[in-house]
Design a protein around this motif. Structure first.
Motif, PDB file in Angstrom:
ATOM      1  N   PRO A 200       0.704  -1.199   0.072  1.00 33.60           N
ATOM      2  CA  PRO A 200       0.185  -0.060  -0.136  1.00 33.60           C
ATOM      3  C   PRO A 200       0.894   1.413  -0.180  1.00 33.60           C
ATOM      4  O   PRO A 200       0.375   2.180  -0.775  1.00 33.60           O
ATOM      5  N   TRP A 201       1.948   1.340   0.751  1.00 33.07           N
ATOM      6  CA  TRP A 201       2.869   2.704   0.781  1.00 33.07           C
ATOM      7  C   TRP A 201       3.409   2.864  -0.557  1.00 33.07           C
ATOM      8  O   TRP A 201       3.805   4.000  -0.503  1.00 33.07           O
ATOM      9  N   VAL A 202       3.630   1.891  -1.420  1.00 30.70           N
ATOM     10  CA  VAL A 202       4.259   2.300  -2.550  1.00 30.70           C
ATOM     11  C   VAL A 202       3.331   2.610  -3.559  1.00 30.70           C
ATOM     12  O   VAL A 202       3.933   2.724  -4.919  1.00 30.70           O
ATOM     13  N   ASN A 203       2.045   2.754  -3.432  1.00 34.53           N
ATOM     14  CA  ASN A 203       1.015   3.171  -4.466  1.00 34.53           C
ATOM     15  C   ASN A 203      -0.224   3.722  -3.730  1.00 34.53           C
ATOM     16  O   ASN A 203      -1.126   3.173  -3.879  1.00 34.53           O
ATOM     17  N   ASP A 237       3.760  11.565  -1.501  1.00 35.70           N
ATOM     18  CA  ASP A 237       4.058  10.446  -0.777  1.00 35.70           C
ATOM     19  C   ASP A 237       5.069   9.689  -1.326  1.00 35.70           C
ATOM     20  O   ASP A 237       5.532   8.636  -0.848  1.00 35.70           O
ATOM     21  N   TYR A 238       5.986  10.112  -2.327  1.00 38.34           N
ATOM     22  CA  TYR A 238       7.100   9.663  -2.675  1.00 38.34           C
ATOM     23  C   TYR A 238       7.904   9.439  -1.413  1.00 38.34           C
ATOM     24  O   TYR A 238       8.289  10.326  -0.702  1.00 38.34           O
ATOM     25  N   ALA A 239       8.532   8.119  -1.415  1.00 42.38           N
ATOM     26  CA  ALA A 239       9.218   7.807   0.139  1.00 42.38           C
ATOM     27  C   ALA A 239      10.238   6.722  -0.241  1.00 42.38           C
ATOM     28  O   ALA A 239      10.585   6.186  -1.362  1.00 42.38           O
ATOM     29  N   VAL A 240      11.167   6.443   0.733  1.00 41.69           N
ATOM     30  CA  VAL A 240      12.177   5.469   0.591  1.00 41.69           C
ATOM     31  C   VAL A 240      11.880   4.147   1.829  1.00 41.69           C
ATOM     32  O   VAL A 240      11.540   4.411   2.744  1.00 41.69           O
ATOM     33  N   GLY A 241      12.083   3.091   1.141  1.00 42.16           N
ATOM     34  CA  GLY A 241      11.836   1.714   2.063  1.00 42.16           C
ATOM     35  C   GLY A 241      12.829   1.085   1.692  1.00 42.16           C
ATOM     36  O   GLY A 241      13.931   1.434   0.874  1.00 42.16           O
ATOM     37  N   TYR A 242      13.057  -0.128   2.233  1.00 39.98           N
ATOM     38  CA  TYR A 242      14.184  -1.244   1.812  1.00 39.98           C
ATOM     39  C   TYR A 242      13.503  -2.781   1.976  1.00 39.98           C
ATOM     40  O   TYR A 242      12.579  -2.832   2.437  1.00 39.98           O
ATOM     41  N   GLU A 257       8.159  -2.563   8.497  1.00 41.64           N
ATOM     42  CA  GLU A 257       7.581  -1.307   8.930  1.00 41.64           C
ATOM     43  C   GLU A 257       7.401  -0.199   7.627  1.00 41.64           C
ATOM     44  O   GLU A 257       7.314   1.050   7.848  1.00 41.64           O
ATOM     45  N   SER A 258       7.149  -0.754   6.363  1.00 38.70           N
ATOM     46  CA  SER A 258       6.945   0.147   5.157  1.00 38.70           C
ATOM     47  C   SER A 258       8.014   1.240   4.987  1.00 38.70           C
ATOM     48  O   SER A 258       9.211   0.850   5.138  1.00 38.70           O
ATOM     49  N   SER A 259       7.633   2.369   4.810  1.00 34.53           N
ATOM     50  CA  SER A 259       8.868   3.433   4.552  1.00 34.53           C
ATOM     51  C   SER A 259       9.566   3.609   5.673  1.00 34.53           C
ATOM     52  O   SER A 259       9.302   3.785   7.009  1.00 34.53           O
TER      53      SER A 259
END
Length: 326
Positions: A200-203, A237-242, A257-259
């Motif tokens: 969800p957090w990536v779209n 909402d462009y963000a960074v995750g791993y 933990e998402s981003s």
């Protein structure tokens, strides 16, 4: 003149003075804002000097290519400092006619290499200096397998080199392939997908073309880590995750933990697409870009935030975030 009219005129005069002062203050604030306007930034460190490269997003009077800024302390930046009117790589000296994006700098066989995107393909050029000029006799992309962007070279402990990159196919999807020893291309039989936009957090806008991009890969305590960005870069909402894996090819397990870096953490929209580097004291940092402001996207600004490992997780220190200044 009656009293009521007098006070009306006086109120209008005060409003005029206040508005004029606000405009003058805004002009002064704008003139003092010396933020470095680069997107998709990367930092290369050598011999006490930090070299900052990225996708140019502001006014660019020197033609297309890659600018470079230099600093000795990560606070005051000088430049553009490239060998060719501020440019480290200039259009015409290597592959590409437009869309010079997302460079990475590393050393190979005694020369500095820049791997980058142009014309939605991946190319590489070399130089005797980090400030350039970077050149290539080839004038051709590294390989022809459709449209691909955002290259990142990872060298494993056994010396094998891997190219992580984004292929534009039903979304921006992150792939990996082993590089040929001379960096002339990839071993096509090793090409494999790593990450796509399914969480969800990536779209957050529920688009039909989900975006995962800007990969950086590193290894820590035997585990591979891929830091990446998600959502369209114009999305607030462009963000960074791993994600993590036990092999350079995956399978990649996205962090629960998402981003780890988002606008909620640093207070400005559009944070992402950067690169890991270590400062002169060995402290781990991540250089990234943000939107121009919370009301405008471009030109984008470069910034730095401290990150580190906590056990088998990556954490970012939101309080350390700072925009880079000339």
């Amino acid at each position: 003149m009656n009293v009521k009219r007098y006070f009306s005129l006086l109120s209008l005069f005060c409003v005029f003075i206040c508005c004029s002062q606000e405009k003058e203050t805004a002009k002064k604030t704008a003139s003092k804002d010396k933020s470095i306007l680069l997107a998709d930034p990367t930092i290369f460190y050598e011999n006490g000097v930090y070299y900052l490269y990225g996708t140019t997003t502001g006014d660019f009077p020197n033609g297309e290519g890659f600018q470079v800024y230099t600093s000795s302390d990560l606070k005051k930046w000088n430049g553009p400092s490239g060998a060719q009117n501020g440019l480290a790589l200039k259009k015409g000296d290597a592959f590409g006619t437009k869309g010079f994006w997302a460079p990475q700098i590393f050393k190979f066989n005694g020369k500095y290499q820049i791997i980058y995107t142009a014309d939605e393909n991946i190319a590489i050029a070399s130089s005797d200096s980090p400030i350039g000029p970077f050149k290539s006799d080839s004038k051709a992309p590294m390989f022809n397998l459709g449209k691909q962007i955002d290259p990142f070279v990872f060298v494993d402990e056994d010396g094998k080199k891997y190219l992580y990159h984004v292929r534009l196919t039903n979304g921006n999807r992150i792939f990996v392939a082993e590089l040929k020893e001379d960096l002339s291309g990839i071993k096509e039989e090793t090409l494999k997908e790593c990450i796509s936009g399914v969480l969800p957090w990536v779209n957050t806008q529920n688009v039909s073309w989900p975006v995962t991009e800007g990969p950086t890969v590193l290894k820590h305590n035997g585990l591979y880590y891929m830091i990446y960005s998600a959502n369209d870069f114009r999305n607030p909402d462009y963000a960074v995750g791993y994600a993590t894996a036990k092999s350079p090819y995956g399978p990649w397990k996205k962090a629960a933990e998402s981003s780890i870096i988002s606008r909620k953490d640093v207070g400005i929209n559009g944070v992402g697409h950067g690169d890991v580097f270590y400062d002169k004291d060995g402290k781990m940092k991540y250089v990234l870009h943000t939107h121009l402001s919370n009301s405008g996207v471009s030109p984008r600004k470069a910034g730095i935030i401290d990150i580190d490992f906590e056990g088998n997780k990556i954490k970012a220190n939101a309080k350390s975030f700072v925009l880079l200044q000339e």
